[in-house]
Design an enzyme around this catalytic site. Structure first.
Site, PDB file in Angstrom:
ATOM      1  N   LEU A  11      31.216 -65.090  41.463  1.00  0.00           N
ATOM      2  CA  LEU A  11      30.057 -64.829  40.612  1.00  0.00           C
ATOM      3  C   LEU A  11      28.738 -64.960  41.380  1.00  0.00           C
ATOM      4  O   LEU A  11      27.740 -65.439  40.860  1.00  0.00           O
ATOM      5  CB  LEU A  11      30.090 -65.760  39.390  1.00  0.00           C
ATOM      6  CG  LEU A  11      31.291 -65.520  38.459  1.00  0.00           C
ATOM      7  CD1 LEU A  11      31.340 -66.547  37.339  1.00  0.00           C
ATOM      8  CD2 LEU A  11      31.255 -64.097  37.875  1.00  0.00           C
ATOM      9  N   MET A  14      26.367 -59.990  43.488  1.00  0.00           N
ATOM     10  CA  MET A  14      27.035 -58.711  43.214  1.00  0.00           C
ATOM     11  C   MET A  14      28.144 -58.872  42.164  1.00  0.00           C
ATOM     12  O   MET A  14      28.274 -58.052  41.255  1.00  0.00           O
ATOM     13  CB  MET A  14      27.619 -58.128  44.503  1.00  0.00           C
ATOM     14  CG  MET A  14      26.592 -57.732  45.527  1.00  0.00           C
ATOM     15  SD  MET A  14      25.512 -56.409  44.954  1.00  0.00           S
ATOM     16  CE  MET A  14      26.550 -54.972  45.222  1.00  0.00           C
ATOM     17  N   ASN A  33      35.045 -68.462  39.466  1.00  0.00           N
ATOM     18  CA  ASN A  33      34.341 -68.661  40.728  1.00  0.00           C
ATOM     19  C   ASN A  33      34.899 -69.901  41.414  1.00  0.00           C
ATOM     20  O   ASN A  33      35.308 -70.848  40.742  1.00  0.00           O
ATOM     21  CB  ASN A  33      32.841 -68.870  40.442  1.00  0.00           C
ATOM     22  CG  ASN A  33      32.005 -68.738  41.685  1.00  0.00           C
ATOM     23  OD1 ASN A  33      31.857 -67.635  42.223  1.00  0.00           O
ATOM     24  ND2 ASN A  33      31.467 -69.843  42.164  1.00  0.00           N
ATOM     25  N   GLY A 132      22.979 -52.679  45.901  1.00  0.00           N
ATOM     26  CA  GLY A 132      22.374 -53.997  45.749  1.00  0.00           C
ATOM     27  C   GLY A 132      22.570 -54.516  44.338  1.00  0.00           C
ATOM     28  O   GLY A 132      23.390 -54.003  43.567  1.00  0.00           O
ATOM     29  N   ASN A 188      26.496 -47.493  55.442  1.00  0.00           N
ATOM     30  CA  ASN A 188      25.581 -48.525  55.935  1.00  0.00           C
ATOM     31  C   ASN A 188      24.999 -48.154  57.298  1.00  0.00           C
ATOM     32  O   ASN A 188      23.845 -48.451  57.584  1.00  0.00           O
ATOM     33  CB  ASN A 188      26.293 -49.875  56.015  1.00  0.00           C
ATOM     34  CG  ASN A 188      26.444 -50.511  54.644  1.00  0.00           C
ATOM     35  OD1 ASN A 188      26.429 -49.817  53.629  1.00  0.00           O
ATOM     36  ND2 ASN A 188      26.597 -51.813  54.595  1.00  0.00           N
ATOM     37  N   GLU A 191      22.330 -45.927  56.604  1.00  0.00           N
ATOM     38  CA  GLU A 191      21.258 -46.773  56.030  1.00  0.00           C
ATOM     39  C   GLU A 191      20.440 -47.420  57.158  1.00  0.00           C
ATOM     40  O   GLU A 191      19.205 -47.384  57.147  1.00  0.00           O
ATOM     41  CB  GLU A 191      21.929 -47.835  55.154  1.00  0.00           C
ATOM     42  CG  GLU A 191      21.046 -48.937  54.615  1.00  0.00           C
ATOM     43  CD  GLU A 191      21.892 -50.002  53.872  1.00  0.00           C
ATOM     44  OE1 GLU A 191      22.637 -49.636  52.949  1.00  0.00           O
ATOM     45  OE2 GLU A 191      21.795 -51.194  54.225  1.00  0.00           O
ATOM     46  N   ARG A 289      17.523 -53.552  66.056  1.00  0.00           N
ATOM     47  CA  ARG A 289      17.550 -54.838  65.330  1.00  0.00           C
ATOM     48  C   ARG A 289      17.823 -55.990  66.298  1.00  0.00           C
ATOM     49  O   ARG A 289      17.254 -57.065  66.180  1.00  0.00           O
ATOM     50  CB  ARG A 289      18.611 -54.818  64.224  1.00  0.00           C
ATOM     51  CG  ARG A 289      18.196 -53.990  63.039  1.00  0.00           C
ATOM     52  CD  ARG A 289      18.962 -54.409  61.794  1.00  0.00           C
ATOM     53  NE  ARG A 289      18.863 -53.385  60.763  1.00  0.00           N
ATOM     54  CZ  ARG A 289      19.387 -53.494  59.551  1.00  0.00           C
ATOM     55  NH1 ARG A 289      20.051 -54.588  59.221  1.00  0.00           N
ATOM     56  NH2 ARG A 289      19.264 -52.525  58.659  1.00  0.00           N
ATOM     57  N   ARG A 443      33.121 -37.406  89.508  1.00  0.00           N
ATOM     58  CA  ARG A 443      34.392 -38.099  89.255  1.00  0.00           C
ATOM     59  C   ARG A 443      35.476 -37.616  90.220  1.00  0.00           C
ATOM     60  O   ARG A 443      36.310 -38.376  90.690  1.00  0.00           O
ATOM     61  CB  ARG A 443      34.851 -37.860  87.817  1.00  0.00           C
ATOM     62  CG  ARG A 443      34.006 -38.564  86.776  1.00  0.00           C
ATOM     63  CD  ARG A 443      34.425 -38.164  85.366  1.00  0.00           C
ATOM     64  NE  ARG A 443      35.707 -38.715  84.992  1.00  0.00           N
ATOM     65  CZ  ARG A 443      36.791 -37.995  84.711  1.00  0.00           C
ATOM     66  NH1 ARG A 443      36.740 -36.669  84.779  1.00  0.00           N
ATOM     67  NH2 ARG A 443      37.917 -38.574  84.372  1.00  0.00           N
ATOM     68  N   HIS A 449      39.684 -37.265  90.317  1.00  0.00           N
ATOM     69  CA  HIS A 449      40.059 -37.142  88.902  1.00  0.00           C
ATOM     70  C   HIS A 449      40.328 -35.698  88.492  1.00  0.00           C
ATOM     71  O   HIS A 449      40.927 -35.460  87.450  1.00  0.00           O
ATOM     72  CB  HIS A 449      38.965 -37.736  88.004  1.00  0.00           C
ATOM     73  CG  HIS A 449      38.842 -39.217  88.158  1.00  0.00           C
ATOM     74  ND1 HIS A 449      39.769 -40.090  87.642  1.00  0.00           N
ATOM     75  CD2 HIS A 449      37.914 -39.983  88.797  1.00  0.00           C
ATOM     76  CE1 HIS A 449      39.412 -41.334  87.933  1.00  0.00           C
ATOM     77  NE2 HIS A 449      38.297 -41.288  88.647  1.00  0.00           N
TER      78      HIS A 449
HETATM   79  C1  6PG Z   1      24.395 -51.470  50.014  1.00  0.00           C
HETATM   80  C2  6PG Z   1      23.986 -52.233  51.249  1.00  0.00           C
HETATM   81  C3  6PG Z   1      24.583 -53.585  51.308  1.00  0.00           C
HETATM   82  C4  6PG Z   1      24.278 -54.358  52.593  1.00  0.00           C
HETATM   83  C5  6PG Z   1      22.839 -54.616  52.852  1.00  0.00           C
HETATM   84  C6  6PG Z   1      22.575 -55.575  53.994  1.00  0.00           C
HETATM   85  O1  6PG Z   1      24.929 -50.391  50.202  1.00  0.00           O
HETATM   86  O2  6PG Z   1      24.165 -51.941  48.904  1.00  0.00           O
HETATM   87  O3  6PG Z   1      24.411 -51.529  52.373  1.00  0.00           O
HETATM   88  O4  6PG Z   1      25.971 -53.445  51.189  1.00  0.00           O
HETATM   89  O5  6PG Z   1      24.897 -55.581  52.505  1.00  0.00           O
HETATM   90  O6  6PG Z   1      22.180 -53.434  53.082  1.00  0.00           O
HETATM   91  O7  6PG Z   1      23.165 -55.152  55.181  1.00  0.00           O
HETATM   92  P1  6PG Z   1      22.657 -55.768  56.573  1.00  0.00           P
HETATM   93  O8  6PG Z   1      22.474 -57.235  56.350  1.00  0.00           O
HETATM   94  O9  6PG Z   1      23.715 -55.498  57.565  1.00  0.00           O
HETATM   95  O10 6PG Z   1      21.369 -55.094  56.857  1.00  0.00           O
END
Ligand code: 6PG
Length: 466
Positions: A11, A14, A33, A132, A188, A191, A289, A443, A449
């Site tokens: 719980l 998400m 939980n 999210g 992701n 993303e 990052r 190579r 090769h």
């Molecule tokens: C989603 C997101 C989610 C992810 C966050 C954080 O689709 O809702 O991708 O699943 O956990 O974006 O990801 P990072 O911590 O790797 O940036």
């Protein structure tokens, strides 16, 4: 036998949002939980939805509260905790029960677990959930793996709680075993790249053109009305309008420039490389990052190497076109990995469906995804979006702007790793003749090769071996 149609274990943010979403859609949901003191406050906060939520403090009670075949959704940390949980719950289950892992799991783990549970006549479903907390509560996008039989059972619940794009639910069964989690991983990765592209464009405007965040917010909000419309542009425009109450500065100016990551972006890059691909924009975003978290080193380097930046002449229309080109390239790289994985693991992924279920609910939802779905419906050579006539035409129009932006950013010393990686990929792919003949010759010379010759079959060696 219990009455709940589904059980939610976990719980946290998400899990509780998904349980409330299911209850709101009329499903009876058993909830529990590990830390049992979380359960009562969750039920209290659920208000009128509590009537559909059936709390349990023990695992036996939770499992016993479910109809057969049991459906249990785990929303717990991925990795070792999931294996420990499976070992704990297995003795309570019976053949035909369905166990769903709704976390961001490594798809290799999902494949292994699916095989282990199948041997016990249990269904293991790896399900990517995106959007999210708000998405989970009011409509996420869900990428479902696992057996067709489990999908038929889950379909009514998942369809009811999913986000909707013009009436169609953003959930689909994508393939067996790890297919759902793999697609979520690549989601992701895209993303990460899209966020990095936005950050680079923001930085060019903020440091290169000395524009205040509020003004950049207006530009992004304007872009969000056109082909660049997306959730990530929308939230960035929004967050740029906030002021820090302590300092009075724009909120973004007081946030440390060091970004964390939980691993899905890195997994995308690793899997891309394993599949003989290179998702260079995603790689750039993951790398950026990592570099960002070396804050101390960067501060020291600035005094040693000099951190002067040239002015950036930011023409909004040019930046917008460059952004659109970069976004197309980043999605194209993501889909290329999906194509390669689908072949490797024999998943028969339906790329148009994937684009369709990303049109609402998920973090990368954007105007482009409807066009991507259409492009994938047609016969796309090697699954390459850049070859779809619609995108080839848009790229022909927008790539000159990307060249302008990358060119002047690079001349001014501005770091644009994702934008420049996208451009390098495009520049490579559009040439029927590249530079790898030199690599092949090297190579062969240093390691015998061998190489292929243009227009001749078989392997050859160069005159350097005569
Ligand atoms: C989603 C997101 C989610 C992810 C966050 C954080 O689709 O809702 O991708 O699943 O956990 O974006 O990801 P990072 O911590 O790797 O940036």
């Amino acid at each position: 036998m219990g009455q709940a149609q589904i059980g939610v274990y976990g719980l946290g943010t998400m899990g509780s949002a998904l349980a409330l979403n299911m209850a709101e859609h009329g499903f009876d949901v058993a909830v529990t939980n590990r830390e049992t003191d979380w359960i009562a406050p969750f039920i209290t906060e659920a208000g009128s939805l509590a009537a559909r939520l059936h709390p349990h403090e023990t695992l036996a009670g939770f499992v016993g509260g479910l109809r057969l075949p049991r459906v249990i959704l785990f929303m717990i940390p991925s990795g070792a905790p999931m294996d420990a949980m499976l070992a704990e719950i297995m003795p309570h289950l019976s053949p035909g029960d369905i166990v769903i892992d709704g976390g961001n799991a490594d798809f290799h783990d999902t494949r292994r677990r699916a095989a282990e549970l199948a041997a016990m006549k249990l269904h293991f479903v790896g399900m990517g959930v995106s959007g999210g907390e708000a998405g989970a509560r009011h409509g996420p996008s869900m990428m479902v793996g696992g057996s067709g039989q489990s999908w038929e059972h889950l379909r009514p619940i998942l369809t009811a709680i999913a986000a909707r794009y013009q009436g169609s639910a953003c959930v689909a069964h994508l393939g067996p075993d790890g297919a759902g989690h793999f697609v979520k991983t690549v989601h992701n990765g895209i993303e990460y790249a899209d966020m990095q592209v936005i950050a680079e464009i923001y930085s060019l405007l903020r440091t290169g053109a000395a524009m205040p965040p509020a003004e950049i917010a207006e530009i992004l909000a304007e872009w969000n009305k056109g082909p660049l419309q997306s959730y990530l542009v929308e939230i960035t425009a929004d967050l740029l309008t906030y002021t820090d109450s302590d300092s009075g500065h724009p909120m973004v100016d007081v946030i440390k420039d060091a970004a964390g990551q939980k691993g899905t972006g890195r997994w995308t890059v690793i899997e891309a490389l394993r599949l003989g691909q290179s998702a260079s924009m995603i790689e750039a975003a993951v790398g950026a990052r990592s570099w960002s978290s070396e804050k101390q080193t960067r501060q020291r380097a600035e005094t040693v190497l000099g951190g002067a930046l040239g002015a950036f002449d930011a023409k909004e229309e040019i930046l917008a076109e460059a952004f659109l080109a970069a976004r197309i390239l980043c999605y194209a790289q993501g889909f290329r990995i999906l194509v390669a994985a689908s072949e490797e693991f024999r998943w028969a992924l339906d790329f148009a469906t994937i684009a369709r279920i990303w049109r609402a609910g998920c973090i990368i939802r954007s105007a482009l995804l409807d066009e991507i779905a259409t492009a994938h419906q047609a016969d796309l050579p090697e699954g390459q979006l850049i070859l779809a006539p619609h995108f080839a035409k848009t790229l022909a129009r927008c790539v000159p702007a990307l060249r302008d932006v990358v060119g002047s950013a690079v001349r001014g010393g501005h770091p644009v790793p994702a934008l420049s990686a996208g451009l390098a990929w495009y520049n490579t792919m559009r040439l029927g003749h590249g530079s790898a003949n030199i690599i092949q010759a090297q190579r062969d010379l240093f390691g015998r090769h061998g190489f292929e010759r243009l227009g001749q079959s078989g392997m050859h060696h160069g005159p350097w071996w005569k």
